[in-house]
Design an enzyme around this catalytic site. Structure first.
Site, mmCIF file in Angstrom:
data_model
loop_
_atom_site.group_PDB
_atom_site.id
_atom_site.type_symbol
_atom_site.label_atom_id
_atom_site.label_comp_id
_atom_site.label_asym_id
_atom_site.label_seq_id
_atom_site.Cartn_x
_atom_site.Cartn_y
_atom_site.Cartn_z
ATOM 1 N N ASN A 237 0.846 -1.205 0.000
ATOM 2 C CA ASN A 237 0.000 0.000 0.000
ATOM 3 C C ASN A 237 0.876 1.247 0.000
ATOM 4 O O ASN A 237 2.090 1.158 -0.066
ATOM 5 C CB ASN A 237 -0.950 -0.031 1.205
ATOM 6 C CG ASN A 237 -0.175 -0.081 2.505
ATOM 7 O OD1 ASN A 237 0.576 0.812 2.825
ATOM 8 N ND2 ASN A 237 -0.348 -1.170 3.245
ATOM 9 N N LYS A 316 8.122 -17.216 -10.682
ATOM 10 C CA LYS A 316 7.417 -16.058 -11.232
ATOM 11 C C LYS A 316 6.232 -16.507 -12.092
ATOM 12 O O LYS A 316 6.395 -17.379 -12.963
ATOM 13 C CB LYS A 316 8.407 -15.227 -12.060
ATOM 14 C CG LYS A 316 7.805 -13.956 -12.588
ATOM 15 C CD LYS A 316 8.791 -13.197 -13.456
ATOM 16 C CE LYS A 316 8.039 -12.103 -14.202
ATOM 17 N NZ LYS A 316 8.785 -11.560 -15.305
ATOM 18 N N ASP A 335 -4.935 -9.657 13.153
ATOM 19 C CA ASP A 335 -4.838 -8.227 13.447
ATOM 20 C C ASP A 335 -3.840 -8.017 14.593
ATOM 21 O O ASP A 335 -4.044 -8.498 15.707
ATOM 22 C CB ASP A 335 -6.223 -7.684 13.831
ATOM 23 C CG ASP A 335 -6.224 -6.169 13.831
ATOM 24 O OD1 ASP A 335 -5.469 -5.569 14.611
ATOM 25 O OD2 ASP A 335 -6.970 -5.588 13.020
ATOM 26 N N PHE A 352 -4.315 3.215 15.044
ATOM 27 C CA PHE A 352 -4.703 4.248 14.081
ATOM 28 C C PHE A 352 -5.915 3.718 13.330
ATOM 29 O O PHE A 352 -6.113 2.510 13.244
ATOM 30 C CB PHE A 352 -3.568 4.523 13.089
ATOM 31 C CG PHE A 352 -2.593 5.576 13.554
ATOM 32 C CD1 PHE A 352 -1.768 5.337 14.641
ATOM 33 C CD2 PHE A 352 -2.507 6.797 12.908
ATOM 34 C CE1 PHE A 352 -0.873 6.301 15.084
ATOM 35 C CE2 PHE A 352 -1.619 7.770 13.334
ATOM 36 C CZ PHE A 352 -0.798 7.525 14.424
ATOM 37 N N LYS A 366 -13.485 0.444 15.890
ATOM 38 C CA LYS A 366 -12.172 -0.227 15.960
ATOM 39 C C LYS A 366 -11.585 -0.131 17.369
ATOM 40 O O LYS A 366 -10.975 -1.074 17.868
ATOM 41 C CB LYS A 366 -11.196 0.380 14.947
ATOM 42 C CG LYS A 366 -11.469 -0.096 13.515
ATOM 43 C CD LYS A 366 -10.571 0.570 12.489
ATOM 44 C CE LYS A 366 -10.983 0.113 11.082
ATOM 45 N NZ LYS A 366 -10.334 0.833 10.007
ATOM 46 N N LYS A 370 -10.952 -3.719 18.964
ATOM 47 C CA LYS A 370 -9.550 -4.117 19.147
ATOM 48 C C LYS A 370 -9.083 -3.912 20.590
ATOM 49 O O LYS A 370 -7.929 -4.118 20.901
ATOM 50 C CB LYS A 370 -8.673 -3.343 18.157
ATOM 51 C CG LYS A 370 -9.083 -3.603 16.704
ATOM 52 C CD LYS A 370 -8.155 -2.970 15.696
ATOM 53 C CE LYS A 370 -8.734 -3.129 14.285
ATOM 54 N NZ LYS A 370 -7.733 -3.149 13.227
HETATM 55 O O1 PMT Z 1 3.117 5.923 6.569
HETATM 56 P P1 PMT Z 1 2.595 7.286 6.142
HETATM 57 O O2 PMT Z 1 2.750 7.517 4.658
HETATM 58 O O3 PMT Z 1 3.182 8.391 6.970
HETATM 59 O O4 PMT Z 1 1.024 7.310 6.399
HETATM 60 C C1 PMT Z 1 0.522 7.247 7.692
HETATM 61 C C2 PMT Z 1 -0.726 6.364 7.793
HETATM 62 C C3 PMT Z 1 -1.851 6.994 6.983
HETATM 63 C C4 PMT Z 1 -0.412 4.969 7.268
HETATM 64 C C5 PMT Z 1 -1.083 6.285 9.320
HETATM 65 O O5 PMT Z 1 -1.340 7.562 9.825
HETATM 66 C C6 PMT Z 1 -2.294 5.411 9.567
HETATM 67 O O6 PMT Z 1 -3.429 5.836 9.474
HETATM 68 N N1 PMT Z 1 -2.027 4.113 9.885
HETATM 69 C C7 PMT Z 1 -3.054 3.089 10.035
HETATM 70 C C8 PMT Z 1 -3.285 2.424 8.706
HETATM 71 C C9 PMT Z 1 -4.272 1.272 8.805
HETATM 72 O O7 PMT Z 1 -3.926 0.181 8.444
HETATM 73 O O8 PMT Z 1 -5.438 1.583 9.325
HETATM 74 P P2 PMT Z 1 -6.676 0.525 9.504
HETATM 75 O O9 PMT Z 1 -7.827 1.375 9.841
HETATM 76 O O10 PMT Z 1 -6.754 -0.394 8.333
HETATM 77 O O11 PMT Z 1 -6.229 -0.329 10.755
HETATM 78 C C10 PMT Z 1 -6.604 0.004 12.079
HETATM 79 C C11 PMT Z 1 -5.509 -0.344 13.049
HETATM 80 O O12 PMT Z 1 -5.270 -1.748 13.030
HETATM 81 C C12 PMT Z 1 -4.178 0.298 12.743
HETATM 82 O O13 PMT Z 1 -3.569 0.667 13.976
HETATM 83 C C13 PMT Z 1 -3.373 -0.816 12.075
HETATM 84 O O14 PMT Z 1 -1.965 -0.693 12.319
HETATM 85 C C14 PMT Z 1 -3.937 -2.047 12.785
HETATM 86 N N2 PMT Z 1 -3.893 -3.303 12.019
HETATM 87 C C15 PMT Z 1 -4.592 -3.468 10.880
HETATM 88 C C16 PMT Z 1 -4.576 -4.691 10.235
HETATM 89 C C17 PMT Z 1 -3.804 -5.740 10.791
HETATM 90 N N3 PMT Z 1 -3.727 -6.943 10.217
HETATM 91 N N4 PMT Z 1 -3.110 -5.530 11.913
HETATM 92 C C18 PMT Z 1 -3.137 -4.347 12.545
HETATM 93 O O15 PMT Z 1 -2.488 -4.168 13.578
#
Ligand code: PMT
Length: 430
Positions: A237, A316, A335, A352, A366, A370
């Site tokens: 991503n 590949k 997660d 986040f 969330k 979580k």
């Molecule tokens: O890296 P940059 O370019 O500076 O951009 C920053 C950012 C936009 C990536 C950052 O500020 C941000 O928003 N990060 C969270 C991205 C995300 O995956 O969000 P989510 O809403 O999909 O996930 C929610 C939370 O679960 C997040 O804390 C994520 O780290 C966590 N997660 C998600 C999926 C997973 N399998 N495991 C996790 O721990």
């Protein structure tokens, strides 16, 4: 002004760069600081105390037992916010490392209840001598802030490392140290910070910017993950890692012991931060599991892939084999932040939420699902913030509702504010 109501002690030692201290003093005074100068005997031979007295408006301290001096070594630093030794000679650095108090300046530092910044200036062989390097490391470990010299032409006519950093740099670093909350970017100053092992005794903590992180182990995930499809292709991503790295730098600046678990990025590791490089979500989860046991805070800033390939091709994939379409089956990744949030002995857990619609509703859901303490909502539908941008704007929620709205600002500033909020909540035992 950036140094309004600040009291500084400017230490000047016997280096040819002593004349530059006049300009530094002028900048400090112009910035609003009240500055007291302490010169060593050798410095007095290079720049007469009268010059500093005219610029600072105060008597210059030179000798410990000087009847003429109106201020003693204990009082000199008693109300100081910071001692800045610029230039710092090899001799004074060695004395400070040995804990000596044989002149006004060294005695003042030894008795100081505030931090000391050192800007070395000397011949490159003296600077690179293992004795000087060991002395600097000793001081750094004790909490001194070292502003490394730069390369260039030296007073002795040779080229090399040892020239004092420009006074404007020193001034900016001092402003950043004294104004951590005003959003003066700390980024880039990381290398000057004291080592994480520095003792946080009374004598060294007063000036530590945002020392509320002291004694805390903070684990931060950052960047994207990569889920392999075949040996050359991945699902990933747009996360650059900037937000997570800024958080790591801010938490480190606040005195925390920081471990950064990073997906693939092009960013340098902030000084004083331990980085563990990972690629896939599964690798990130394993690294978090290893690190979480003794952590007090975990911040999940990484954009972790929610899915991985059910089957990873070991060769590949070619169009000859797949034809006009290719179907990949994805399965859910565990997660990571939810794993941390549901641990029996859980650290303070911050997630986040990267949202494009129904943002607040999704973020709160969330937070609950979580089992987080705080969630930082990022509107990733905007192009000017969030993914791969230098700026961000976020809202922070805890279980009782909104805690803060942080308006658009550089990620270093947002990170600094988030770290403040997080450490404050941790200290309150939230
Ligand atoms: O890296 P940059 O370019 O500076 O951009 C920053 C950012 C936009 C990536 C950052 O500020 C941000 O928003 N990060 C969270 C991205 C995300 O995956 O969000 P989510 O809403 O999909 O996930 C929610 C939370 O679960 C997040 O804390 C994520 O780290 C966590 N997660 C998600 C999926 C997973 N399998 N495991 C996790 O721990």
């Amino acid at each position: 002004m950036q140094l309004d109501n600040r009291k500084l002690v400017l230490g000047v030692t016997g280096s040819i760069a002593a004349y530059k201290a006049c300009e530094l003093l002028r900048l400090f005074v112009k910035g609003g600081a009240d500055v007291y100068v302490a010169e060593t005997e050798a410095a007095c031979r290079l720049v007469a105390p009268a010059t500093f007295e005219a610029l600072s408006g105060h008597k210059v301290s030179t000798e410990i037992f000087n009847e003429a001096s109106d201020i003693g070594h204990i009082e000199l630093s008693a109300h100081a916010d910071l001692i800045v030794i610029a230039p710092a000679s090899a001799q004074t650095i060695a004395k400070l490392a040995a804990g000596m108090a044989d002149n006004m300046l060294t005695a003042t530092v030894l008795a100081a209840p505030c931090r000391t910044v050192i800007a070395p200036a000397m011949n490159s062989r003296m600077y690179l001598n293992p004795a000087t390097q060991a002395n600097l490391e000793t001081l750094r470990k004790r909490g001194f802030i070292i502003i490394s010299p730069e390369e260039g032409e030296l007073a002795c006519g040779t080229q090399g490392v040892g020239r004092m950093r420009p006074v404007e740099d020193i001034y900016n670093i001092v402003c950043a140290l004294l104004n951590p909350r005003e959003g003066i970017a700390f980024a880039g100053f990381g290398q000057y910070l004291p080592s994480p092992e520095a003792p946080l005794s009374l004598a060294q903590t007063r000036l530590l910017p945002k020392a509320q992180g002291a004694g805390l182990k903070v684990v931060i995930t950052a960047g994207p993950t990569e889920e392999p499809i075949d040996p050359v292709r991945v699902i990933t991503n747009k996360s650059s890692g900037k937000m997570g790295y800024a958080l790591a730098e801010a938490a480190r600046a606040a005195g925390a012991d920081v471990t950064l678990i990073s997906g693939p990025t092009h960013l340098p590791c902030p000084q004083g931060v331990k980085r563990i490089n990972v690629r896939s979500a599964a690798d990130m989860l394993n690294a978090v599991k290893d690190q979480v046991t003794d952590a007090q805070v975990v911040i999940g800033c990484a954009a972790v892939s929610d899915y991985r390939l059910a089957y990873v091709y070991d060769k590949k994939i070619t169009k000859d084999e797949t034809g006009d379409s290719l179907t990949l089956t994805l399965i859910k990744n565990e997660d990571i932040i939810s794993y941390v949030g549901h641990l029996e002995k859980r650290p303070f857990t911050v997630g986040f939420a990267a949202e494009t619609d129904h943002a607040e509703e999704h973020a709160k859901e969330k937070l609950t699902r979580k089992n987080l303490d705080l969630i930082v909502l990022n509107d990733v539908s905007r192009q000017d913030i969030g993914f791969n941008s230098d700026d961000n704007a976020v809202s922070v929620f805890d279980r009782d509702g909104k805690v803060a709205d942080l308006d658009k600002a550089p990620k270093s500033v947002i990170a600094s504010r988030l770290v403040d909020l997080i450490f404050e909540a941790v200290r309150k035992g939230a």
